[in-house]
Design a protein around this motif. Structure first.
Motif, PDB file in Angstrom:
ATOM      1  N   HIS A 138      37.262   1.469  22.908  1.00 28.85           N
ATOM      2  CA  HIS A 138      38.561   1.694  23.553  1.00 28.85           C
ATOM      3  C   HIS A 138      38.428   2.317  24.939  1.00 28.85           C
ATOM      4  N   ASP A 139      37.201   2.515  25.408  1.00 31.46           N
ATOM      5  CA  ASP A 139      36.947   3.115  26.726  1.00 31.46           C
ATOM      6  C   ASP A 139      37.737   4.416  26.881  1.00 31.46           C
ATOM      7  N   ILE A 140      37.506   5.330  25.961  1.00 31.66           N
ATOM      8  CA  ILE A 140      38.242   6.590  25.939  1.00 31.66           C
ATOM      9  C   ILE A 140      37.939   7.433  27.176  1.00 31.66           C
ATOM     10  N   ALA A 141      36.746   7.298  27.738  1.00 31.27           N
ATOM     11  CA  ALA A 141      36.398   8.090  28.922  1.00 31.27           C
ATOM     12  C   ALA A 141      37.350   7.790  30.077  1.00 31.27           C
ATOM     13  N   TYR A 142      37.632   6.515  30.309  1.00 35.55           N
ATOM     14  CA  TYR A 142      38.559   6.150  31.389  1.00 35.55           C
ATOM     15  C   TYR A 142      39.979   6.592  31.052  1.00 35.55           C
ATOM     16  N   LYS A 143      40.362   6.482  29.795  1.00 40.05           N
ATOM     17  CA  LYS A 143      41.697   6.930  29.386  1.00 40.05           C
ATOM     18  C   LYS A 143      41.839   8.438  29.561  1.00 40.05           C
ATOM     19  N   LEU A 144      40.756   9.173  29.323  1.00 36.83           N
ATOM     20  CA  LEU A 144      40.800  10.621  29.516  1.00 36.83           C
ATOM     21  C   LEU A 144      41.002  10.964  30.987  1.00 36.83           C
ATOM     22  N   LYS A 145      40.373  10.205  31.863  1.00 37.10           N
ATOM     23  CA  LYS A 145      40.555  10.416  33.301  1.00 37.10           C
ATOM     24  C   LYS A 145      42.024  10.242  33.692  1.00 37.10           C
ATOM     25  N   SER A 146      42.646   9.171  33.233  1.00 35.05           N
ATOM     26  CA  SER A 146      44.061   8.940  33.534  1.00 35.05           C
ATOM     27  C   SER A 146      44.947  10.003  32.895  1.00 35.05           C
ATOM     28  N   TRP A 147      44.563  10.450  31.711  1.00 36.26           N
ATOM     29  CA  TRP A 147      45.346  11.468  30.998  1.00 36.26           C
ATOM     30  C   TRP A 147      45.379  12.774  31.793  1.00 36.26           C
ATOM     31  N   ILE A 148      44.223  13.204  32.302  1.00 37.39           N
ATOM     32  CA  ILE A 148      44.160  14.453  33.073  1.00 37.39           C
ATOM     33  C   ILE A 148      44.977  14.325  34.349  1.00 37.39           C
ATOM     34  N   TYR A 149      44.893  13.175  35.003  1.00 38.26           N
ATOM     35  CA  TYR A 149      45.679  12.938  36.210  1.00 38.26           C
ATOM     36  C   TYR A 149      47.170  13.129  35.923  1.00 38.26           C
ATOM     37  N   THR A 150      47.637  12.487  34.860  1.00 43.80           N
ATOM     38  CA  THR A 150      49.058  12.549  34.528  1.00 43.80           C
ATOM     39  C   THR A 150      49.487  13.968  34.189  1.00 43.80           C
ATOM     40  N   CYS A 151      48.673  14.662  33.408  1.00 47.10           N
ATOM     41  CA  CYS A 151      49.013  16.033  33.017  1.00 47.10           C
ATOM     42  C   CYS A 151      49.097  16.950  34.235  1.00 47.10           C
ATOM     43  N   ALA A 152      48.131  16.834  35.143  1.00 48.02           N
ATOM     44  CA  ALA A 152      48.122  17.696  36.326  1.00 48.02           C
ATOM     45  C   ALA A 152      49.304  17.393  37.242  1.00 48.02           C
ATOM     46  N   LYS A 153      49.621  16.120  37.415  1.00 53.70           N
ATOM     47  CA  LYS A 153      50.756  15.754  38.259  1.00 53.70           C
ATOM     48  C   LYS A 153      52.059  16.309  37.687  1.00 53.70           C
ATOM     49  N   ASN A 154      52.217  16.248  36.379  1.00 61.00           N
ATOM     50  CA  ASN A 154      53.430  16.773  35.760  1.00 61.00           C
ATOM     51  C   ASN A 154      53.488  18.293  35.821  1.00 61.00           C
ATOM     52  N   ALA A 155      52.328  18.939  35.721  1.00 57.68           N
ATOM     53  CA  ALA A 155      52.303  20.400  35.856  1.00 57.68           C
ATOM     54  C   ALA A 155      52.734  20.816  37.255  1.00 57.68           C
ATOM     55  N   ALA A 156      52.290  20.058  38.259  1.00 56.40           N
ATOM     56  CA  ALA A 156      52.699  20.353  39.632  1.00 56.40           C
ATOM     57  C   ALA A 156      54.188  20.098  39.829  1.00 56.40           C
ATOM     58  N   ALA A 157      54.700  19.041  39.194  1.00 55.05           N
ATOM     59  CA  ALA A 157      56.126  18.735  39.319  1.00 55.05           C
ATOM     60  C   ALA A 157      56.986  19.802  38.645  1.00 55.05           C
ATOM     61  N   ARG A 158      56.487  20.359  37.542  1.00 56.18           N
ATOM     62  CA  ARG A 158      57.235  21.420  36.856  1.00 56.18           C
ATOM     63  C   ARG A 158      57.147  22.745  37.595  1.00 56.18           C
ATOM     64  N   GLY A 159      56.146  22.881  38.461  1.00 54.18           N
ATOM     65  CA  GLY A 159      55.948  24.137  39.164  1.00 54.18           C
ATOM     66  C   GLY A 159      55.329  25.213  38.296  1.00 54.18           C
ATOM     67  N   ASP A 160      54.455  24.812  37.383  1.00 54.34           N
ATOM     68  CA  ASP A 160      53.810  25.788  36.501  1.00 54.34           C
ATOM     69  C   ASP A 160      52.991  26.788  37.306  1.00 54.34           C
ATOM     70  N   THR A 161      53.041  28.028  36.881  1.00 55.09           N
ATOM     71  CA  THR A 161      52.264  29.082  37.543  1.00 55.09           C
ATOM     72  C   THR A 161      51.070  29.524  36.711  1.00 55.09           C
ATOM     73  N   THR A 162      51.043  29.140  35.443  1.00 56.07           N
ATOM     74  CA  THR A 162      49.914  29.454  34.563  1.00 56.07           C
ATOM     75  C   THR A 162      49.392  28.155  33.957  1.00 56.07           C
ATOM     76  N   PRO A 163      48.110  28.110  33.634  1.00 55.83           N
ATOM     77  CA  PRO A 163      47.530  26.859  33.121  1.00 55.83           C
ATOM     78  C   PRO A 163      47.704  26.651  31.623  1.00 55.83           C
ATOM     79  N   LYS A 164      48.490  27.490  30.962  1.00 54.04           N
ATOM     80  CA  LYS A 164      48.598  27.392  29.506  1.00 54.04           C
ATOM     81  C   LYS A 164      49.167  26.045  29.070  1.00 54.04           C
ATOM     82  N   MET A 165      50.304  25.652  29.637  1.00 53.28           N
ATOM     83  CA  MET A 165      50.930  24.393  29.249  1.00 53.28           C
ATOM     84  C   MET A 165      50.068  23.203  29.653  1.00 53.28           C
TER      85      MET A 165
END
Length: 321
Positions: A138-165
């Motif tokens: 399933h090429d999980i390594a590439y999916k993990l790369k996209s997953w981290i990208y999406t999570c970080a972009k959404n954290a920036a959009a939410r304006g998170d100040t701590t890395p917990k979420m």
């Protein structure tokens, strides 16, 4: 150090540096912390590094002889993984001759276990099987790369100040791919899993609770902790500066020291960069000299239009001649 010198120049001009985006470098973090500057790491490098690490640790990991017993082998290739001593011990326990080289031992054990031949000619495949074949399938390594990208972009959009979420969101990938959406249901709307109501088993990458699921979960908890994810809350990327550096490298190669023409070469790179860049991202190269009209970067569209047709020829004839 070069970074120390680079930080001193803006301070001498009365400028304040609030944030620096850099590659994943611990020494740079320490220096920026000493100067009270926010340290942010390039998101692309993080995703690239974690994808490579995932492949190295899990996706491309091969089985060793300690992962199973000789009796559990189902193919000749799996029998060939075991050492000569292990094969001899198996032969001794089952009343088989324990002499000969490894190829003979493998053939003897395979016949005893009544295993199918690996090929038409009965050749032994010596390549060891993968520990977690679902990851490669399933090429999980590439999916993990996209997953981290999406999570970080959404954290920036939410304006998170701590890395917990952000950490919870990233580590949730292991359960999400196993169709366990308990954590997905607790996430904010922007990251709420849209497939939590899918039929059980649809798009399942690996069984929940299996060895693959446990391995992926342990990997994410080890390499994607809160302490490491705090540098990616703003989802910064420095690809624009990297691209501009590649343009500079065409005119002022890093392996060559240019003394007399270095300034002109930088101006040449700035002009080349500005030809196809958006006006807001243009580089302003302003150096007062006798040849300013040739060396400086065009600041407006009018200047750009009038100079782009002749600047290369002028530099070639007047500076590099």
């Amino acid at each position: 150090m070069a970074l120390e010198q680079a930080l001193m120049t803006p301070k001498q001009k009365g400028l304040t540096i609030e944030e620096v985006v850099h590659d994943d470098n611990a020494s740079v973090d320490a220096i920026l912390t000493q100067h009270g500057i926010l340290s942010s790491k390039d998101l692309w490098h993080k995703c690239k590094n974690i994808m490579s690490k995932f492949k190295e640790v899990l996706q491309e990991k091969r089985r060793t002889s300690s992962d199973c017993s000789v009796e559990a082998a189902t193919t000749i290739a799996q029998v060939a993984v075991f050492s000569i001593q292990q094969l001899k011990d198996f032969c001794k326990e089952n009343g088989l001759p324990g002499t000969g080289h490894k190829l003979q031992l493998v053939q003897r054990v395979s016949l005893f276990l009544n295993l199918p031949k690996s090929g038409a000619s009965g050749e032994i495949q010596r390549q060891r099987p993968l520990c977690y074949p679902e990851l490669a399938a399933h090429d999980i390594a590439y999916k993990l790369k996209s997953w981290i990208y999406t999570c970080a972009k959404n954290a920036a959009a939410r304006g998170d100040t701590t890395p917990k979420m952000l950490t919870v969101d990233v580590q949730n990938a292991a359960d999400h791919w196993a169709i366990n959406h308990n954590t997905c249901r607790t996430l904010p709307g922007v990251r709420k899993c849209v497939v939590e109501n899918w039929p059980q088993g649809r798009d399942c990458k690996y069984p929940e609770g299996g060895e693959t699921h446990k391995a992926v979960k342990a990997f994410l908890k080890k390499y994607l902790t809160e302490n490491k994810m705090k540098f990616y809350l703003r989802a910064r990327e420095n690809f624009i500066s990297e691209t501009f550096h590649s343009v500079i490298n065409k005119y002022a190669m890093k392996r060559i020291h240019f003394d007399a023409s270095h300034t002109a070469r930088l101006a040449c790179a700035a002009l080349d960069w500005n030809e196809n860049i958006h006006p807001e991202d243009r580089v302003v190269y302003n150096r007062v000299s006798d040849d300013t009209a040739v060396r400086r970067c065009a600041r407006t569209n009018r200047d750009l239009v009038t100079r782009t047709a002749i600047w290369k020829a002028q530099l070639k004839s007047r500076v590099f001649a």
